[in-house]
Design an enzyme around this catalytic site. Structure first.
Site, PDB file in Angstrom:
ATOM      1  N   LYS A  34       0.822  -1.230   0.000  1.00  0.00           N
ATOM      2  CA  LYS A  34       0.000   0.000   0.000  1.00  0.00           C
ATOM      3  C   LYS A  34       0.847   1.268   0.000  1.00  0.00           C
ATOM      4  O   LYS A  34       0.661   2.164  -0.803  1.00  0.00           O
ATOM      5  CB  LYS A  34      -0.813   0.063   1.302  1.00  0.00           C
ATOM      6  CG  LYS A  34      -2.208  -0.348   1.217  1.00  0.00           C
ATOM      7  CD  LYS A  34      -2.977  -0.082   2.495  1.00  0.00           C
ATOM      8  CE  LYS A  34      -2.468  -0.576   3.763  1.00  0.00           C
ATOM      9  NZ  LYS A  34      -1.873  -0.248   4.808  1.00  0.00           N
TER      10      LYS A  34
ATOM     11  N   ARG B  60      -9.737   2.308   8.795  1.00  0.00           N
ATOM     12  CA  ARG B  60      -9.383   0.919   9.104  1.00  0.00           C
ATOM     13  C   ARG B  60     -10.454   0.225   9.921  1.00  0.00           C
ATOM     14  O   ARG B  60     -10.287  -0.942  10.275  1.00  0.00           O
ATOM     15  CB  ARG B  60      -8.087   0.905   9.906  1.00  0.00           C
ATOM     16  CG  ARG B  60      -6.841   0.581   9.075  1.00  0.00           C
ATOM     17  CD  ARG B  60      -5.695   0.678  10.018  1.00  0.00           C
ATOM     18  NE  ARG B  60      -4.555  -0.120   9.779  1.00  0.00           N
ATOM     19  CZ  ARG B  60      -3.420   0.364   9.285  1.00  0.00           C
ATOM     20  NH1 ARG B  60      -3.353   1.596   8.867  1.00  0.00           N
ATOM     21  NH2 ARG B  60      -2.359  -0.406   9.203  1.00  0.00           N
TER      22      ARG B  60
ATOM     23  N   ARG C 262      11.423  -7.419   5.670  1.00  0.00           N
ATOM     24  CA  ARG C 262      11.419  -5.994   5.317  1.00  0.00           C
ATOM     25  C   ARG C 262      12.388  -5.190   6.187  1.00  0.00           C
ATOM     26  O   ARG C 262      12.308  -5.228   7.410  1.00  0.00           O
ATOM     27  CB  ARG C 262       9.985  -5.475   5.509  1.00  0.00           C
ATOM     28  CG  ARG C 262       9.776  -4.061   5.082  1.00  0.00           C
ATOM     29  CD  ARG C 262       8.316  -3.787   4.846  1.00  0.00           C
ATOM     30  NE  ARG C 262       7.576  -3.483   6.058  1.00  0.00           N
ATOM     31  CZ  ARG C 262       6.355  -2.974   6.064  1.00  0.00           C
ATOM     32  NH1 ARG C 262       5.720  -2.725   4.942  1.00  0.00           N
ATOM     33  NH2 ARG C 262       5.742  -2.727   7.205  1.00  0.00           N
TER      34      ARG C 262
ATOM     35  N   ARG D 255      11.127  -2.202  11.141  1.00  0.00           N
ATOM     36  CA  ARG D 255      10.067  -1.621  11.964  1.00  0.00           C
ATOM     37  C   ARG D 255       9.830  -2.574  13.120  1.00  0.00           C
ATOM     38  O   ARG D 255       9.745  -3.779  12.913  1.00  0.00           O
ATOM     39  CB  ARG D 255       8.788  -1.499  11.134  1.00  0.00           C
ATOM     40  CG  ARG D 255       8.715  -0.221  10.351  1.00  0.00           C
ATOM     41  CD  ARG D 255       7.511  -0.185   9.453  1.00  0.00           C
ATOM     42  NE  ARG D 255       6.244  -0.485  10.105  1.00  0.00           N
ATOM     43  CZ  ARG D 255       5.063  -0.327   9.516  1.00  0.00           C
ATOM     44  NH1 ARG D 255       4.996   0.137   8.293  1.00  0.00           N
ATOM     45  NH2 ARG D 255       3.938  -0.636  10.156  1.00  0.00           N
TER      46      ARG D 255
ATOM     47  N   ARG E 223      -1.133  -8.224  13.623  1.00  0.00           N
ATOM     48  CA  ARG E 223      -1.629  -7.173  12.726  1.00  0.00           C
ATOM     49  C   ARG E 223      -2.536  -7.757  11.648  1.00  0.00           C
ATOM     50  O   ARG E 223      -3.524  -7.149  11.256  1.00  0.00           O
ATOM     51  CB  ARG E 223      -0.447  -6.432  12.075  1.00  0.00           C
ATOM     52  CG  ARG E 223       0.278  -5.516  13.059  1.00  0.00           C
ATOM     53  CD  ARG E 223       1.644  -5.097  12.562  1.00  0.00           C
ATOM     54  NE  ARG E 223       1.615  -4.261  11.385  1.00  0.00           N
ATOM     55  CZ  ARG E 223       2.632  -4.147  10.520  1.00  0.00           C
ATOM     56  NH1 ARG E 223       3.751  -4.828  10.721  1.00  0.00           N
ATOM     57  NH2 ARG E 223       2.532  -3.359   9.488  1.00  0.00           N
TER      58      ARG E 223
HETATM   59  P1  AMP Z   1       0.706   1.118   8.902  1.00  0.00           P
HETATM   60  O1  AMP Z   1       2.021   1.794   8.636  1.00  0.00           O
HETATM   61  O2  AMP Z   1      -0.403   1.654   8.031  1.00  0.00           O
HETATM   62  O3  AMP Z   1       0.804  -0.382   8.866  1.00  0.00           O
HETATM   63  O4  AMP Z   1       0.293   1.522  10.413  1.00  0.00           O
HETATM   64  C1  AMP Z   1       1.113   1.191  11.504  1.00  0.00           C
HETATM   65  C2  AMP Z   1       0.293   1.198  12.787  1.00  0.00           C
HETATM   66  O5  AMP Z   1      -0.247   2.521  13.011  1.00  0.00           O
HETATM   67  C3  AMP Z   1      -0.909   0.281  12.815  1.00  0.00           C
HETATM   68  O6  AMP Z   1      -0.567  -1.059  13.157  1.00  0.00           O
HETATM   69  C4  AMP Z   1      -1.769   0.955  13.885  1.00  0.00           C
HETATM   70  O7  AMP Z   1      -1.271   0.698  15.182  1.00  0.00           O
HETATM   71  C5  AMP Z   1      -1.548   2.430  13.595  1.00  0.00           C
HETATM   72  N1  AMP Z   1      -2.535   2.984  12.632  1.00  0.00           N
HETATM   73  C6  AMP Z   1      -2.287   3.492  11.394  1.00  0.00           C
HETATM   74  N2  AMP Z   1      -3.412   3.900  10.813  1.00  0.00           N
HETATM   75  C7  AMP Z   1      -4.419   3.637  11.688  1.00  0.00           C
HETATM   76  C8  AMP Z   1      -5.844   3.797  11.658  1.00  0.00           C
HETATM   77  N3  AMP Z   1      -6.479   4.321  10.596  1.00  0.00           N
HETATM   78  N4  AMP Z   1      -6.534   3.416  12.748  1.00  0.00           N
HETATM   79  C9  AMP Z   1      -5.942   2.903  13.832  1.00  0.00           C
HETATM   80  N5  AMP Z   1      -4.614   2.688  13.924  1.00  0.00           N
HETATM   81  C10 AMP Z   1      -3.847   3.058  12.864  1.00  0.00           C
END
Ligand code: AMP
Length: 218
Positions: free
Chosen positions: A13, A88, A127, A160, A171
């Site tokens: 993404k 989300r 990654r 990460r 996740r």
């Molecule tokens: P990502 O980089 O999009 O995988 O986001 C990393 C982490 O940020 C996720 O595992 C959540 O803990 C938090 N996060 C990002 N976007 C959201 C969202 N829209 N709602 C809730 N938590 C979020």
């Protein structure tokens, strides 16, 4: 063109949203990036989000919805954008509809990047990225020339913290339980376009260009 990118962690993404936004001149808003930056800087938002992120859980809806509200109020989402990682949950999707209606913003398309579970775990556990320039690497598909070091600036590569295998599995579970229902939410609104993302990044990007061009031509 206003887009939402949906997809499990590791679906590509972020990479594809960055590439498409550069190509089409769109604002790319990644809530994950905003939160990681807030954690790094130790802001109140970062302090509230950190624990959830470490465990691979979602931060509370109210926190993330007010973050998006502040971006809309600041005029950051007026002239074409990709929302990457938001919404989300169903309450977030409903809140987004409300914010868009209130501000006269139209959502044109929701892109779902789909990848089988095994491939996701494989991708995320391989990654790595450079903390200095942001360059991404993937073992074994895209390895650096010298193990553990960035090709561009020689910095030691990092992972990460939430890419550790047990957190990745958490996740994924969170995605299925809390995020997958919004695929149907947008499908029912005829906004969802699914793109198979277990292909090379160039192939996925070509499919994205085609999907958005078809939509724009309508
Ligand atoms: P990502 O980089 O999009 O995988 O986001 C990393 C982490 O940020 C996720 O595992 C959540 O803990 C938090 N996060 C990002 N976007 C959201 C969202 N829209 N709602 C809730 N938590 C979020």
């Amino acid at each position: 063109m206003n887009l939402v990118f949906l997809g499990p962690p590791g679906s590509g993404k972020g990479t594809q949203a960055a590439r498409l936004s550069a190509k089409l001149g769109l604002v790319h808003l990644s809530t994950g990036d905003v939160l990681r930056d807030a954690v790094k800087k130790g802001t109140p938002l970062g302090q509230q989000a950190e624990g959830y992120m470490k465990r691979g859980e979602l931060v509370p809806d109210a926190l993330i919805v007010s973050l998006i509200e502040s971006k809309i109020a600041a005029g950051e989402l007026t002239s074409g954008f990709i929302l990457d990682g938001f919404p989300r949950t169903i309450p977030q999707a409903e809140a987004l509809d409300g914010m868009f209606a209130k501000n006269g913003i139209t959502l044109h398309q929701v892109i779902l990047l789909s990848v089988p579970d095994d491939e996701i775990v494989r991708r995320l556990s391989g990654r790595w990225h450079c903390p200095t320039c942001g360059q991404g690497y993937n073992y074994p598909a895209a390895m650096p020339q010298v193990a553990g070091k960035c090709d561009k600036d020689g910095s030691l590569l990092q992972r990460r913290p939430d890419d550790e295998e047990s957190v990745v599995r958490n996740r994924l579970g969170v995605y299925k339980k809390q995020t997958q229902p919004i695929e149907d939410y947008y499908r029912q609104k005829s906004l969802l376009r699914e793109i198979k993302a277990d292909r090379t990044p160039d192939q996925v990007f070509a499919a994205l260009m085609e999907a958005t061009a078809v939509k724009a031509a309508r």
